[in-house]
Motif scaffolding. Structure first.
Motif, PDB file in Angstrom:
ATOM      1  N   SER A 258      -1.944  19.648   1.460  1.00  7.66           N
ATOM      2  CA  SER A 258      -2.221  20.886   2.379  1.00  7.66           C
ATOM      3  C   SER A 258      -1.099  21.788   2.290  1.00  7.66           C
ATOM      4  CB  SER A 258      -2.785  20.432   3.688  1.00  7.66           C
ATOM      5  OG  SER A 258      -1.637  20.238   4.425  1.00  7.66           O
TER       6      SER A 258
ATOM      7  N   LYS B 184       0.598  22.494   4.851  1.00  5.86           N
ATOM      8  CA  LYS B 184       1.386  22.211   5.710  1.00  5.86           C
ATOM      9  C   LYS B 184       2.410  21.198   5.247  1.00  5.86           C
ATOM     10  CE  LYS B 184      -0.147  23.826  10.008  1.00  5.86           C
ATOM     11  NZ  LYS B 184      -1.558  23.457  11.131  1.00  5.86           N
TER      12      LYS B 184
ATOM     13  N   GLU C 265      -8.179  27.455   1.748  1.00  7.53           N
ATOM     14  CA  GLU C 265      -6.934  26.584   2.495  1.00  7.53           C
ATOM     15  C   GLU C 265      -6.707  27.271   3.839  1.00  7.53           C
ATOM     16  OE1 GLU C 265      -5.805  23.744   2.044  1.00  7.53           O
ATOM     17  OE2 GLU C 265      -3.969  23.652   2.894  1.00  7.53           O
TER      18      GLU C 265
ATOM     19  N   ARG D 297      -9.447  26.318   6.256  1.00  7.71           N
ATOM     20  CA  ARG D 297      -9.325  24.904   6.811  1.00  7.71           C
ATOM     21  C   ARG D 297      -8.076  24.447   7.638  1.00  7.71           C
ATOM     22  NH1 ARG D 297      -7.637  19.621   4.393  1.00  7.71           N
ATOM     23  NH2 ARG D 297      -6.288  20.856   3.295  1.00  7.71           N
ATOM     24  N   VAL D 298      -7.117  25.032   7.134  1.00  5.33           N
ATOM     25  CA  VAL D 298      -5.905  24.548   7.873  1.00  5.33           C
ATOM     26  C   VAL D 298      -5.178  25.815   8.901  1.00  5.33           C
ATOM     27  CG1 VAL D 298      -3.441  23.731   7.657  1.00  5.33           C
ATOM     28  CG2 VAL D 298      -5.054  23.065   6.002  1.00  5.33           C
ATOM     29  N   LYS D 299      -5.700  25.683  10.069  1.00  5.18           N
ATOM     30  CA  LYS D 299      -5.314  26.742  10.956  1.00  5.18           C
ATOM     31  C   LYS D 299      -3.767  26.817  11.101  1.00  5.18           C
ATOM     32  CE  LYS D 299      -9.358  28.286  12.028  1.00  5.18           C
ATOM     33  NZ  LYS D 299     -10.023  27.604  11.243  1.00  5.18           N
TER      34      LYS D 299
END
Lengths: 166, 283
Positions: A104, A106, A161, A164-166
Motif C-alpha cells: 500500500s 503507507k 489507492e 482505499r488507504v485514508k
C-alpha cells in the motif's frame, strides 16, 4: 485476517462491477481503456499463496471477459500478471521481513507503490493488447494503445489507492 | 518421488499458470473470430510446412520404387515396340512368289501360325523350338513351313511348345522331287553349311539340270505335294554310281528363321491307321 479476506473479496467484486459497468465503455481517443482491475492483485498481502494470485487473476479476468464479450483475453493477460505480481512486490517492497506485509502507499511509500503499479499495469496492458491484436502488423498502433492504456490505468489505480488507504 | 512432490509443491503455481493460460488461449481462439482465424491460418501454415517436408522425404525414398517401375515399363515398351515393328515389317513385306505358291498349295490345310523361340544351329544336331504345342493342335510329325519353303517336321510336342527337326538335321529325311518330273529322292543333310542339303537316290534317267526347283513329293502324310524346298545347285553321282546326287540350295535360311506355320494334315490319322492295318496284314 478474516477481515482482510472479506475486504479483498469485496474489492474483487467491486472492481469487477466497476470494470464491467463503467470502464469497459471508456475508450479515450479510441485508444486508451482503463483497466484498474489489476489493482486487486496488487493489494493482496504477501502471505497469499502464489497459486491464489494466478487463480484469482484468471477468475477475475474471465468474469470480465464474459461481460466484455472477449473470452480469454483479459483472463490470459491477468493470469500472466498474477504470476509475476508477487515477484514485482518483492522487488519494490522495502527490505524488512514482515510476514503480514501488504502493499500500500503507507507500507511502501508512494514511490515504491507507484512503481509497482506502473510495472504490473504495463505488463498487463502489453499482454492484453498483444492478445487483442494477435499480430505485430500495426505495431505503431499497438504501442500507442499499450502506453496510453497503461498510463490511464495507472492513474485510476493511484486514485483507488487514495480512496482505499485514508 | 519425494523430490518430485517437492518440486510440484514449489512450482504448483507455475503449473496452474500454464493450465489456466491454455484454457484462456483456447477460449480466445475458440470464441473470438479474428484470433481464431489467425490461429487457424498459422496452424495450417505450420501443418502445411510439415506435410510438405514429409512429402519430400517420402518421395525421395519412393524414388527406388519409381525407378524399378520405370525400368519395368521401359522393358515392356521395348518389347512391344519390337513386336509392333516386326508386325509392321511383315505387313509391308512383299509376298514372294514362293510364298504365294505355297499359300495356294496349302489353302486346304489348316495352318498354325508359330514363332521360333529357340534355334540351335551348328554341329549335327540342329533343332528348332516353336511357341505352339498340343494346346494349339500341334502333333508330332506335322510338317512345318516358313516364308522360304519347307522347314522341317515336328518331333516332340509339349503343351505350349514343340521341338522341330529342321531339314538341316542329320536325322531329317524328306521325300522330295524335282518339279515337272515325278522321280523322287530323299532330302538329307550331311553337315556343313545350313544353306545346302543333298537330294539322294534320284534315278539317272531323270532329266535334271542345275536351277531346277526341288519340292516335296507328297508321298508321305507330312507335307502336301509341291511345297518349295530349294533349287538344284549342281548334279553329281551318288556313292554307288546308280543314281544322281543333287546338291540343293535350300530356300529357307535357318540362321534367321522366325515365323513358321505348322501344317495340320486332316488325313494324317486316316493314313496312320491304314499303315498300321497294312503292317498287321503283313504280319
Amino acid at each position: 485476517m478474516f477481515q482482510t479476506i472479506v475486504s479483498r473479496i469485496a474489492w474483487f467484486f467491486a472492481l469487477w462491477l466497476l470494470q464491467v459497468l463503467v470502464f469497459n465503455h471508456v475508450h479515450i481517443f479510441g485508444y486508451a481503456t482503463p483497466m484498474p482491475y489489476v489493482y486487486f492483485l496488487l493489494i493482496l498481502p504477501v502471505s497469499t499463496p502464489r497459486w491464489a494470485y494466478v487463480l484469482s487473476g484468471f477468475v477475475l479476468g474471465l468474469l470480465i471477459d464474459i461481460f466484455a464479450n472477449t473470452p480469454g483475453m483479459a483472463a490470459c493477460a491477468l493470469t500472466l500478471t498474477g504470476l509475476f505480481t508477487p515477484w514485482l512486490v518483492n522487488v519494490f517492497r522495502p527490505s524488512d521481513d514482515d510476514e503480514n506485509f501488504a502493499p500500500s502507499r503507507k507500507t511502501m511509500e508512494w514511490s515504491g507503490f507507484t512503481k509497482l503499479i506502473v510495472a504490473a499495469v504495463s505488463l498487463h496492458c502489453i499482454a492484453f493488447f498483444l492478445l487483442e491484436t494477435f499480430s505485430f502488423v500495426d505495431f505503431h498502433e499497438i504501442l500507442i494503445q499499450i502506453i496510453s492504456s497503461s498510463l490511464l490505468t495507472s492513474l485510476f489505480c493511484v486514485a483507488l489507492e487514495l480512496i482505499r488507504v485514508k | 518421488m519425494h523430490n518430485l512432490l517437492d518440486f510440484l509443491r514449489k512450482y504448483c503455481h507455475v503449473l496452474l499458470f500454464v493450465a489456466l493460460e491454455c484454457i484462456g488461449l483456447t477460449l480466445l481462439c475458440r470464441f473470438n473470430g479474428f484470433q481464431g482465424s489467425v490461429w487457424l491460418t498459422a496452424a495450417n501454415d505450420a501443418a502445411a510446412g510439415v506435410q510438405a517436408l514429409n512429402t519430400e522425404v517420402t518421395s525421395f525414398f519412393e524414388l527406388r520404387n519409381v525407378n524399378r517401375a520405370l525400368t519395368h515399363q521401359n522393358v515392356h515398351l521395348f518389347r512391344e515396340n519390337a513386336k509392333l515393328r516386326e508386325e509392321l515389317a511383315s505387313l509391308k513385306k512383299d509376298t514372294t512368289l514362293t510364298e504365294k505358291l505355297m499359300a495356294e498349295k496349302l489353302k486346304d490345310f489348316r495352318l498354325i501360325e508359330a514363332m521360333v523361340v529357340s534355334n540351335t544351329t551348328g554341329g549335327g544336331e540342329n533343332y528348332l523350338v516353336i511357341n505352339r504345342g498340343e494346346a494349339d493342335g500341334v502333333k508330332p510329325e506335322m510338317g512345318v513351313v516358313g516364308g522360304g519353303g519347307a522347314v522341317g517336321i515336328v518331333y516332340l510336342t509339349d503343351k505350349h511348345h514343340s521341338l522341330i527337326i529342321p531339314l538341316t538335321n542329320r536325322k531329317s529325311s524328306i521325300s522330295c522331287r524335282v518339279r515337272g518330273q515325278n522321280y523322287f529322292g530323299y532330302l538329307q543333310w550331311s553337315g556343313g553349311s545350313t544353306r545346302h542339303a543333298v537330294l539322294d537316290d534320284v534315278p539317272r534317267y531323270a532329266k535334271v539340270k542345275s536351277g531346277d526347283v526341288v519340292e516335296t513329293s507328297g508321298y508321305s502324310a507330312v507335307f502336301p505335294p509341291g511345297i518349295f524346298v530349294g533349287r538344284v545347285k549342281s548334279v553329281g553321282n551318288s556313292s554307288d554310281g546308280q543314281s544322281y546326287k543333287l546338291d540343293v540350295a535350300l530356300g529357307t535360311n535357318f540362321s534367321n528363321i522366325r515365323d513358321v506355320q505348322v501344317i495340320s494334315t486332316p488325313y494324317k490319322a486316316e493314313l496312320d491307321s491304314l499303315f498300321s492295318k497294312a503292317a498287321k496284314e503283313t504280319l
